[in-house]
Enzyme design. Structure first.
Site: not given
Ligand code: GUN
Length: 294
Positions: A54, A98, A121
């Site tokens: 990311k 996350q 998100d």
């Molecule tokens: N953990 C795995 N994929 C994601 C995601 O798309 N967003 C978040 N916040 N955590 C994750």
């Protein structure tokens, strides 16, 4: 005839270039540098890989990337304070905490504190509600990316199509169904209690599989010519003590039935981060009342 493979990796790369061009325009014309903050708690190895990707893709798109780490045993109050500080920071337009969080933390309470305008998100109940009533808001990244791939396959207009979503999670299944409904599809949500899943799946012109069970959707169930989006990323044992990634759809057999199908890996996965960048640009533009091509 074998299905065409949906090149999510290539589509995501193109989308990231569009995002980068939009970021250059926002910086040059409006002095607006979109910023994404990611908060990582603990040592989950998969989460560390996601967060690294990311951050690098955010920077490659020309945006500001902020990363915060908390130890696995940090009190929940430390995370809530961090989120509150990011809510108040004008350089931060998107906040992502996350998941999964350590067991002593209440994910719902943490997600609830994120300003819905910065909730890239799309997990906040306000954004889920906006999606449900058809109001503008931030949409979860994986369903958003899946819809882009579906429209690319089927030529944009999805009105009247039979769509089946297998899985009812808040992160993928429910928002995916809402997005397809917004496109005027006839939508069925199937799940672990669905009776005669084979018959339900067999109706789908658009099939989205998001259950997290390897090869649970049998290839022979697929309607001939269907557009199949496999959101599953499951690690299974392979030869010589190795492991490999497989989706929720029995890929080799589905290939002979579907019209289009996403491979795993390289299908939906790369779309998720690309859509996170899209959401960050959308959030930055909304904060200034600007329109965007994204
Ligand atoms: N953990 C795995 N994929 C994601 C995601 O798309 N967003 C978040 N916040 N955590 C994750």
């Amino acid at each position: 005839m074998a299905a065409a493979l949906i090149d999510g990796k290539g589509f995501a790369a193109g989308l990231r270039l569009t995002v980068a061009a939009e970021v250059r325009r926002l910086v040059a014309d409006h002095g607006l540098m979109p910023g994404l903050a990611v908060v990582l708690v603990g040592d989950d190895p998969a989460s560390h890989v996601y967060v690294r990707n990311k951050n690098s893709q955010t920077r490659e798109a020309g945006m500001a990337s902020f990363e915060y780490r908390l130890p696995a045993d940090a009190p929940e109050s430390a995370l809530l304070e961090r989120v509150a500080a990011l809510n108040a920071d004008p350089a931060v337009h998107g906040i992502l905490v996350q998941l999964p969080l350590p067991r002593h933390m209440d994910a719902a309470r943490v997600l609830d504190l994120i300003d819905p305008a910065k909730d890239v998100d799309g997990f906040h109940v306000v954004n889920a509600g906006r999606l449900a009533v058809g109001a503008p808001g931030l949409v979860p990244c994986t369903p958003l990316g899946s819809l882009m791939l579906i429209k690319d396959c089927l030529g944009g207009d999805l009105a009247g199509r039979e769509a089946v979503v297998v899985g009812r999670s808040n992160i993928v299944g429910k928002p995916m169904a809402q997005l397809l409904l917004r496109e005027s599809c006839t939508v069925t949500i199937a799940h672990s209690k669905t009776r005669d899943l084979a018959a339900v799946v067999g109706r789908a012109e658009i099939l989205v599989a998001a259950v997290g069970i390897p090869a649970m959707i049998k290839g022979a169930w697929i309607r001939p010519g269907a557009c199949v989006i496999d959101v599953g990323i499951n690690r299974v044992a392979a030869a010589e003590g190795k492991t490999r990634l497989v989706g929720d759809v029995e890929f080799d057999i589905a290939l002979a039935h579907a019209g289009h199908i996403t491979p795993v890996p390289g299908g939906v996965g790369p779309m998720t981060i690309a859509c996170l960048l899209v959401n960050t640009v959308r959030a930055a533009c909304a904060s200034r009342g600007l329109s965007t091509v994204l």
